[in-house]
Every structure is written in structure tokens, then in C-alpha cells.
Design a protein around this motif. Structure first.
Motif, PDB file in Angstrom:
ATOM      1  N   ARG A  46       4.075   0.482 -28.570  1.00 28.04           N
ATOM      2  CA  ARG A  46       5.013  -0.605 -28.881  1.00 28.04           C
ATOM      3  C   ARG A  46       4.339  -1.965 -28.761  1.00 28.04           C
ATOM      4  O   ARG A  46       4.560  -2.839 -29.597  1.00 28.04           O
ATOM      5  N   MET A  47       3.518  -2.150 -27.725  1.00 24.78           N
ATOM      6  CA  MET A  47       2.835  -3.438 -27.554  1.00 24.78           C
ATOM      7  C   MET A  47       1.902  -3.702 -28.728  1.00 24.78           C
ATOM      8  O   MET A  47       1.850  -4.820 -29.246  1.00 24.78           O
ATOM      9  N   LEU A  48       1.170  -2.701 -29.164  1.00 20.17           N
ATOM     10  CA  LEU A  48       0.279  -2.881 -30.315  1.00 20.17           C
ATOM     11  C   LEU A  48       1.071  -3.184 -31.587  1.00 20.17           C
ATOM     12  O   LEU A  48       0.639  -3.987 -32.414  1.00 20.17           O
ATOM     13  N   GLN A  49       2.246  -2.584 -31.732  1.00 22.13           N
ATOM     14  CA  GLN A  49       3.098  -2.874 -32.890  1.00 22.13           C
ATOM     15  C   GLN A  49       3.591  -4.325 -32.856  1.00 22.13           C
ATOM     16  O   GLN A  49       3.599  -5.015 -33.876  1.00 22.13           O
ATOM     17  N   VAL A  50       3.989  -4.790 -31.683  1.00 21.41           N
ATOM     18  CA  VAL A  50       4.423  -6.181 -31.529  1.00 21.41           C
ATOM     19  C   VAL A  50       3.268  -7.125 -31.835  1.00 21.41           C
ATOM     20  O   VAL A  50       3.432  -8.131 -32.536  1.00 21.41           O
ATOM     21  N   MET A  51       2.083  -6.793 -31.328  1.00 21.85           N
ATOM     22  CA  MET A  51       0.903  -7.619 -31.573  1.00 21.85           C
ATOM     23  C   MET A  51       0.536  -7.635 -33.056  1.00 21.85           C
ATOM     24  O   MET A  51       0.071  -8.651 -33.570  1.00 21.85           O
ATOM     25  N   LEU A  52       0.763  -6.522 -33.743  1.00 16.81           N
ATOM     26  CA  LEU A  52       0.532  -6.463 -35.187  1.00 16.81           C
ATOM     27  C   LEU A  52       1.486  -7.422 -35.905  1.00 16.81           C
ATOM     28  O   LEU A  52       1.071  -8.188 -36.774  1.00 16.81           O
ATOM     29  N   GLU A  53       2.755  -7.397 -35.511  1.00 15.26           N
ATOM     30  CA  GLU A  53       3.748  -8.291 -36.108  1.00 15.26           C
ATOM     31  C   GLU A  53       3.401  -9.759 -35.876  1.00 15.26           C
ATOM     32  O   GLU A  53       3.661 -10.598 -36.729  1.00 15.26           O
ATOM     33  N   LYS A  54       2.802 -10.066 -34.738  1.00  8.26           N
ATOM     34  CA  LYS A  54       2.428 -11.444 -34.401  1.00  8.26           C
ATOM     35  C   LYS A  54       1.098 -11.857 -35.035  1.00  8.26           C
ATOM     36  O   LYS A  54       0.698 -13.006 -34.936  1.00  8.26           O
ATOM     37  N   GLY A  55       0.391 -10.901 -35.634  1.00 11.01           N
ATOM     38  CA  GLY A  55      -0.890 -11.208 -36.254  1.00 11.01           C
ATOM     39  C   GLY A  55      -2.057 -11.227 -35.281  1.00 11.01           C
ATOM     40  O   GLY A  55      -3.133 -11.714 -35.612  1.00 11.01           O
ATOM     41  N   LEU A  56      -1.865 -10.666 -34.090  1.00 15.88           N
ATOM     42  CA  LEU A  56      -2.945 -10.629 -33.099  1.00 15.88           C
ATOM     43  C   LEU A  56      -3.890  -9.460 -33.308  1.00 15.88           C
ATOM     44  O   LEU A  56      -5.041  -9.510 -32.881  1.00 15.88           O
ATOM     45  N   VAL A  57      -3.396  -8.395 -33.930  1.00 14.38           N
ATOM     46  CA  VAL A  57      -4.227  -7.224 -34.229  1.00 14.38           C
ATOM     47  C   VAL A  57      -4.012  -6.817 -35.672  1.00 14.38           C
ATOM     48  O   VAL A  57      -3.039  -7.205 -36.316  1.00 14.38           O
ATOM     49  N   THR A  58      -4.946  -6.024 -36.165  1.00 14.97           N
ATOM     50  CA  THR A  58      -4.815  -5.405 -37.476  1.00 14.97           C
ATOM     51  C   THR A  58      -4.691  -3.902 -37.264  1.00 14.97           C
ATOM     52  O   THR A  58      -5.031  -3.387 -36.185  1.00 14.97           O
ATOM     53  N   ARG A  59      -4.224  -3.199 -38.294  1.00 14.42           N
ATOM     54  CA  ARG A  59      -4.083  -1.750 -38.177  1.00 14.42           C
ATOM     55  C   ARG A  59      -4.620  -1.093 -39.437  1.00 14.42           C
ATOM     56  O   ARG A  59      -4.233  -1.437 -40.546  1.00 14.42           O
ATOM     57  N   ASP A  60      -5.513  -0.130 -39.241  1.00 11.65           N
ATOM     58  CA  ASP A  60      -6.052   0.666 -40.340  1.00 11.65           C
ATOM     59  C   ASP A  60      -5.262   1.972 -40.365  1.00 11.65           C
ATOM     60  O   ASP A  60      -5.322   2.753 -39.417  1.00 11.65           O
ATOM     61  N   GLU A  61      -4.538   2.178 -41.439  1.00 18.52           N
ATOM     62  CA  GLU A  61      -3.681   3.360 -41.553  1.00 18.52           C
ATOM     63  C   GLU A  61      -4.293   4.454 -42.414  1.00 18.52           C
ATOM     64  O   GLU A  61      -3.609   5.395 -42.802  1.00 18.52           O
ATOM     65  N   SER A  62      -5.595   4.348 -42.711  1.00 15.49           N
ATOM     66  CA  SER A  62      -6.226   5.304 -43.622  1.00 15.49           C
ATOM     67  C   SER A  62      -6.447   6.682 -42.984  1.00 15.49           C
ATOM     68  O   SER A  62      -6.563   7.672 -43.700  1.00 15.49           O
ATOM     69  N   ALA A  63      -6.500   6.754 -41.673  1.00 13.14           N
ATOM     70  CA  ALA A  63      -6.683   8.039 -40.990  1.00 13.14           C
ATOM     71  C   ALA A  63      -5.346   8.468 -40.384  1.00 13.14           C
ATOM     72  O   ALA A  63      -4.391   7.697 -40.321  1.00 13.14           O
ATOM     73  N   ARG A  64      -5.289   9.706 -39.920  1.00 14.52           N
ATOM     74  CA  ARG A  64      -4.058  10.218 -39.310  1.00 14.52           C
ATOM     75  C   ARG A  64      -3.666   9.373 -38.104  1.00 14.52           C
ATOM     76  O   ARG A  64      -2.514   9.008 -37.945  1.00 14.52           O
ATOM     77  N   SER A  65      -4.629   9.077 -37.246  1.00 13.65           N
ATOM     78  CA  SER A  65      -4.394   8.200 -36.100  1.00 13.65           C
ATOM     79  C   SER A  65      -4.713   6.779 -36.520  1.00 13.65           C
ATOM     80  O   SER A  65      -5.839   6.484 -36.927  1.00 13.65           O
ATOM     81  N   HIS A  66      -3.730   5.909 -36.450  1.00 13.58           N
ATOM     82  CA  HIS A  66      -3.943   4.523 -36.831  1.00 13.58           C
ATOM     83  C   HIS A  66      -4.929   3.861 -35.877  1.00 13.58           C
ATOM     84  O   HIS A  66      -4.929   4.135 -34.675  1.00 13.58           O
ATOM     85  N   VAL A  67      -5.764   3.000 -36.439  1.00 12.41           N
ATOM     86  CA  VAL A  67      -6.793   2.318 -35.649  1.00 12.41           C
ATOM     87  C   VAL A  67      -6.460   0.828 -35.608  1.00 12.41           C
ATOM     88  O   VAL A  67      -6.279   0.192 -36.644  1.00 12.41           O
ATOM     89  N   TYR A  68      -6.378   0.303 -34.396  1.00 20.37           N
ATOM     90  CA  TYR A  68      -6.071  -1.105 -34.182  1.00 20.37           C
ATOM     91  C   TYR A  68      -7.344  -1.861 -33.835  1.00 20.37           C
ATOM     92  O   TYR A  68      -8.242  -1.327 -33.186  1.00 20.37           O
ATOM     93  N   ALA A  69      -7.388  -3.126 -34.255  1.00 24.16           N
ATOM     94  CA  ALA A  69      -8.522  -3.996 -33.938  1.00 24.16           C
ATOM     95  C   ALA A  69      -7.986  -5.401 -33.711  1.00 24.16           C
ATOM     96  O   ALA A  69      -6.944  -5.781 -34.270  1.00 24.16           O
TER      97      ALA A  69
END
Length: 124
Positions: A46-69
Motif C-alpha cells: 500500500r505504501m508503494l502504491q501511495v508513493m506511486l500516486e505521489k510520483g515518488l516511485v515508478t512501477r514496471d509492470e512488465s513482469a509478474r511481480s511489479h518492480v518499483y524504483a
């Protein structure tokens, strides 16, 4: 550069992990966090999802497990936060910011040597 979103303390904790690990899955971040304190997997997600919404992280959805950076480098984030603090608290004076940090008494001899070196007065 656009103004960076200011992270909360918890978000900074997550960003430090991503800066250290590089791109990572939720599981990777969860394991790393749990070396220090107890976090639920769903809380990390949930924290990573919130951070994604705020533009603090990116998410690569190309693999089964999403990768955050981290969306911004540590240097960029530090620069943005320091610039904001300098402007808001010290009226834009970098000298006043540095002097306040030195007066805080929490500066080690090694840190003072690094500051001198950065100012070009001597090498550490």
C-alpha cells in the motif's frame, strides 16, 4: 526540473531502501524493511502504491511481480529538499543553513573535514 514532491518520514525510509537496492519488488522491500522493524506485506504494498500516486516511485509492470524504483535519484531528492528548507527557513541563505547545522553540535570531526574539503580549503 519540476518541483519534487516532499516525502514523509516513512516514505523517505522506503526511498532509502530503493536507493540502496535499486529497482525492487514489494517482497524485496518487505524483506529489507523487516530486518529493522515489523511491517506487514500488505502495508508495504500500500505504501508503494501511495508513493506511486505521489510520483515518488515508478512501477514496471512488465513482469509478474511489479518492480518499483525511486522516481528521482537520491541527489535530486536531497537537492530539492535542501533548496526548499533553505528558502523556507533561512530566507534562501545557504550560509545560514550551514551555520545552523554547525551550531547544532552534531557535526563530527570527519564531517567537518569533508566540509572543509568541499570548500576547497584542505583535503580530508
Amino acid at each position: 526540473m519540476t518541483r519534487l514532491q516532499k516525502p514523509t518520514e516513512v516514505e523517505l525510509k522506503f526511498l532509502r531502501i530503493l536507493w540502496e537496492l535499486g529497482p525492487a519488488t514489494v517482497k524485496d522491500v518487505h524483506v529489507h524493511l523487516n530486518h529493522r522493524e515489523d511491517y506487514a506485506y500488505t502495508g508495504v504494498l500500500r505504501m508503494l502504491q501511495v508513493m506511486l500516486e505521489k510520483g515518488l516511485v515508478t512501477r514496471d509492470e512488465s513482469a509478474r511481480s511489479h518492480v518499483y524504483a525511486a522516481a528521482h535519484s537520491r541527489t535530486a531528492m536531497e537537492g530539492g529538499l535542501v533548496a526548499d528548507l533553505t528558502e523556507r527557513l533561512f530566507g534562501g541563505s545557504a550560509a545560514d543553513l550551514v551555520l545552523a547545522a554547525l551550531r547544532s553540535g552534531k557535526v563530527s570531526a570527519e564531517e567537518k573535514a569533508r566540509i572543509r574539503a568541499a570548500l576547497g580549503k584542505e583535503k580530508p
